[in-house]
Design a protein around this motif. Structure first.
Motif, mmCIF file in Angstrom:
data_model
loop_
_atom_site.group_PDB
_atom_site.id
_atom_site.type_symbol
_atom_site.label_atom_id
_atom_site.label_comp_id
_atom_site.label_asym_id
_atom_site.label_seq_id
_atom_site.Cartn_x
_atom_site.Cartn_y
_atom_site.Cartn_z
ATOM 1 N N TRP A 118 5.005 19.124 0.033
ATOM 2 C CA TRP A 118 5.762 17.889 -0.194
ATOM 3 C C TRP A 118 6.557 17.537 1.070
ATOM 4 N N ARG A 119 6.587 16.230 1.375
ATOM 5 C CA ARG A 119 7.364 15.747 2.519
ATOM 6 C C ARG A 119 8.184 14.538 2.099
ATOM 7 N N LEU A 120 9.321 14.350 2.756
ATOM 8 C CA LEU A 120 10.118 13.143 2.548
ATOM 9 C C LEU A 120 9.521 12.011 3.368
ATOM 10 N N ALA A 121 9.400 10.836 2.749
ATOM 11 C CA ALA A 121 8.867 9.670 3.445
ATOM 12 C C ALA A 121 9.969 8.608 3.558
ATOM 13 N N GLU A 122 9.609 7.471 4.122
ATOM 14 C CA GLU A 122 10.567 6.375 4.291
ATOM 15 C C GLU A 122 11.080 5.925 2.926
ATOM 16 N N PRO A 123 12.422 5.909 2.703
ATOM 17 C CA PRO A 123 12.950 5.547 1.381
ATOM 18 C C PRO A 123 12.807 4.053 1.094
ATOM 19 N N MET A 124 12.872 3.692 -0.185
ATOM 20 C CA MET A 124 12.858 2.281 -0.594
ATOM 21 C C MET A 124 14.111 1.561 -0.095
ATOM 22 N N LEU A 125 14.057 0.245 -0.184
ATOM 23 C CA LEU A 125 15.227 -0.551 0.193
ATOM 24 C C LEU A 125 16.314 -0.446 -0.856
ATOM 25 N N GLN A 126 15.920 -0.333 -2.136
ATOM 26 C CA GLN A 126 16.883 -0.269 -3.237
ATOM 27 C C GLN A 126 16.578 0.932 -4.139
ATOM 28 N N PRO A 127 17.623 1.628 -4.607
ATOM 29 C CA PRO A 127 17.406 2.696 -5.596
ATOM 30 C C PRO A 127 16.950 2.078 -6.923
ATOM 31 N N ARG A 128 16.092 2.779 -7.639
ATOM 32 C CA ARG A 128 15.652 2.288 -8.944
ATOM 33 C C ARG A 128 14.942 3.402 -9.711
ATOM 34 N N PHE A 129 14.892 3.241 -11.044
ATOM 35 C CA PHE A 129 14.096 4.142 -11.880
ATOM 36 C C PHE A 129 13.501 3.331 -13.020
ATOM 37 N N ALA A 130 12.575 3.915 -13.762
ATOM 38 C CA ALA A 130 11.852 3.236 -14.843
ATOM 39 C C ALA A 130 11.118 1.997 -14.321
ATOM 40 N N HIS A 131 10.689 2.041 -13.076
ATOM 41 C CA HIS A 131 10.003 0.927 -12.439
ATOM 42 C C HIS A 131 8.492 1.158 -12.464
ATOM 43 N N GLN A 132 7.745 0.149 -12.052
ATOM 44 C CA GLN A 132 6.286 0.243 -11.973
ATOM 45 C C GLN A 132 5.851 0.244 -10.513
ATOM 46 N N THR A 133 4.806 0.999 -10.222
ATOM 47 C CA THR A 133 4.311 1.092 -8.851
ATOM 48 C C THR A 133 2.788 1.061 -8.857
ATOM 49 N N LEU A 134 2.229 0.373 -7.880
ATOM 50 C CA LEU A 134 0.769 0.397 -7.702
ATOM 51 C C LEU A 134 0.444 0.192 -6.232
ATOM 52 N N SER A 135 -0.787 0.548 -5.873
ATOM 53 C CA SER A 135 -1.233 0.387 -4.488
ATOM 54 C C SER A 135 -2.368 -0.626 -4.432
ATOM 55 N N TYR A 136 -2.439 -1.324 -3.286
ATOM 56 C CA TYR A 136 -3.515 -2.279 -3.069
ATOM 57 C C TYR A 136 -3.732 -2.399 -1.570
ATOM 58 N N LEU A 137 -4.988 -2.214 -1.137
ATOM 59 C CA LEU A 137 -5.298 -2.140 0.286
ATOM 60 C C LEU A 137 -4.413 -1.094 0.950
#
Length: 583
Positions: A365-384
């Motif tokens: 596991w590695r730490l990556a660039e954090p999001m702009l805003q903290p959040r939980f119970a959100h939805q995430t998907l990838s495209y291209l």
């Protein structure tokens, strides 16, 4: 007791053939009844023509047809080593031969010449036992010289499976350009495309003066579509060899334009299109990974599990560094991302913007660039080459409509147009340059009968009411332009046809299901865990593992999860065979 009389008794003396051969060998050694001498240099070996003719098509043709050798008592076999000839004649009369590194090649060549097929294959078997990543390429070359298919197959198999070791060997640097190109274009190569690029660069640097001009031809063997954009645009694009080639820079620029266009349509360049649509190598296989969630309804899980499809068993990967409640999970470029979530301990809880990544190659596991805003119970998907993060609960624990996007080309997050109507726990999926958000619930936990659509290239949302939509905490997945919405406090599964803009009813789930997860593997849906409502209207946790085949519209129960699990991630990651470290 008296034996019953029989009219016919078949007797087989299993020692007769062996004894006969040994007796013939004794006669040969004592030069009794021999009628031909095989000559090599100053060595003459007495033999029996009938034995030689019986043992080899070569000698049968020599002694049983109208060749001059039929009448000769001495046969001169030119270019055959007398020691090797002695070994072969001993083999003919005894069936025994000792093969070692000092005699295997001349023995194999002579066996081929004299047409002793089984001896030839025995030599091949011996060479196969010597195979290693350091010599398999030269063994392939040797097999082609000797026309030995069995050795070629085994040597090539090792070369394909041991790419990492072979690419670091001195043998690879000694390959000719055509040989290297044939090697790198193989679909069976156990290699990531980044490794393929590094290998061809190392080959050129071994003899830069004579090989530098080969970069354009070799670069075409790299399947650019499957290279991480950061590696492609920051490392490969800046390589001096690549910059020295107009064709290479044009190919990279074509990839850049394609990705910036946020379009699945190919650029009007026949050469580029042919390279871009090259299939993934066969040795790259999709693997199902289950990560995080609530385990056995006790606490948030740090576990990541990999499903071994052949054995239908689960293997444990490295654990998440921290416990995260209602984080989101997504795969991009064969890397698993765990995004945001709520960290909890005995004293306090905190909404986080952290991003953790896991690659099956390193199992770390590695730490990556954090999001702009903290959040939980959100939805995430990838495209291209993008990751989209939609809605959820912000640091103030209120429902948010904000959207942000991670651009893997530049390793940075950016804000996008907000969702028209903020909802929790919708079903989301992306296809054909659009993100579709179905249903969910509002801040008062009322179901929202909406389809909200985001146009990726235009950064614009639209919404439309639809009475068919009534799902909460249901996952969605895409197969062949259809978005499947599985459950969501219901047994119902429906498929939304994006082309015809209509819903299709599919086979129902066994129970009313929610908080489960879904992934696509080999054009089937795999549904894991979740919670279900039993016949007594009691909510229970599930360890179910089921697959759905769209072609037959049927559900199949698989082996269960190692434990009950919900609110977890279920993802498909691509990895090269035999490279995953289970430690």
């Amino acid at each position: 007791m008296d034996l019953e009389p029989v009219e016919l008794f078949h007797f087989r003396d299993i020692e007769q053939s062996c004894s006969l051969l040994l007796q013939l060998n004794t006669l040969r050694q004592e030069n009794i009844l021999t009628d031909v001498w095989l000559c090599s240099d100053q060595t003459e070996i007495p033999c029996h023509k009938n034995v030689l003719a019986s043992s080899s098509p070569y000698f049968r043709a020599m002694f049983c047809n109208n060749f001059k050798e039929r009448q000769q008592s001495k046969i001169v076999l030119k270019s055959i080593n007398p020691g090797i000839l002695n070994i072969i004649i001993d083999y003919v009369y005894t069936g025994v031969v000792s093969i070692h590194m000092n005699n295997v090649l001349p023995l194999m060549q002579t066996a081929a010449m004299l047409q002793y097929g089984r001896l030839f294959e025995a030599c091949s078997t011996f060479l196969q036992m010597q195979l290693s990543p350091d010599n398999c390429l030269s063994m392939i070359r040797l097999s082609e010289i000797l026309h030995c298919e069995s050795l070629r197959v085994k040597a090539k198999e090792m070369a394909m499976k041991s790419f990492s070791d072979v690419s670091a060997s001195e043998e690879l640097c000694e390959l000719s350009l055509p040989e290297l190109m044939r090697y790198l274009e193989e679909d069976d190569l156990c290699a990531e495309e980044e490794q393929v690029f590094e290998t061809l660069v190392a080959w050129i640097h071994h003899d830069p003066l004579s090989r530098k001009g080969a970069i354009s031809d070799l670069f075409k063997k790299v399947r650019l579509r499957y290279i991480h954009p950061t590696y492609l645009f920051q490392f490969i694009a800046s390589d001096p060899l690549i910059q020295s080639s107009t064709l290479c820079t044009e190919l990279i620029e074509s990839v850049r334009r394609l990705m910036f266009s946020v379009s699945t349509k190919y650029i009007h360049d026949t050469e580029f299109n042919k390279l871009w649509v090259a299939q993934r190598r066969y040795t790259c296989q999709d693997r199902l990974v289950v990560v995080g969630g609530r385990k056995n309804n006790e606490q948030t899980s740090r576990e990541a599990l990999l499903f071994e499809e052949q054995t239908e068993s689960w293997q444990r990967l490295a654990k998440l560094p921290i416990r995260l409640y209602k984080a989101s999970y997504v795969a991009l470029h064969s890397v698993l991302y765990v995004i945001g979530g709520l960290t909890t301990n005995a004293k306090y809880s905190q909404v986080t913007s952290t991003v953790y990544t896991l690659s099956l190659k390193t199992n770390q596991w590695r730490l990556a660039e954090p999001m702009l805003q903290p959040r939980f119970a959100h939805q995430t998907l990838s495209y291209l080459h993008f990751i989209f993060v939609l809605g959820g609960l912000g640091s103030d624990r209120r429902v948010t409509a904000s959207v942000e996007r991670f651009n893997s080309m530049f390793n940075q997050w950016e804000s996008m147009a907000p969702i028209p109507e903020a909802v929790l726990h919708p079903a989301v999926a992306a296809t054909n340059q659009r993100i579709y958000m179905f249903g969910g619930e509002d801040a008062m936990q009322n179901p929202v009968r909406l389809i909200q659509v985001y146009h990726i290239a235009r950064n614009m949302w639209s919404k439309m009411e639809n009475r068919t939509v009534k799902n909460v905490s249901a996952p969605a997945a895409v197969i062949d332009d259809k978005i499947y919405i599985i459950g969501g406090y219901t047994r119902r599964m429906i498929a939304y046809d994006t082309k015809s803009n209509r819903f299709i009813k599919c086979a129902n789930l066994k129970e009313r299901r929610m908080h489960h997860s879904v992934s696509v593997l080999n054009n089937k849906l795999y549904v894991t865990g979740g919670r279900y409502i039993n016949s007594h209207d009691v909510i229970q946790d599930s360890d179910a593992f089921e697959s759905y085949d769209p072609k037959t519209d049927t559900w199949t129960s698989k082996s269960s999860l190692p434990h009950k699990l919900f609110d977890h991630g279920s993802l498909t990651l691509t990895s090269v065979q035999q490279t995953w470290d289970k430690s």
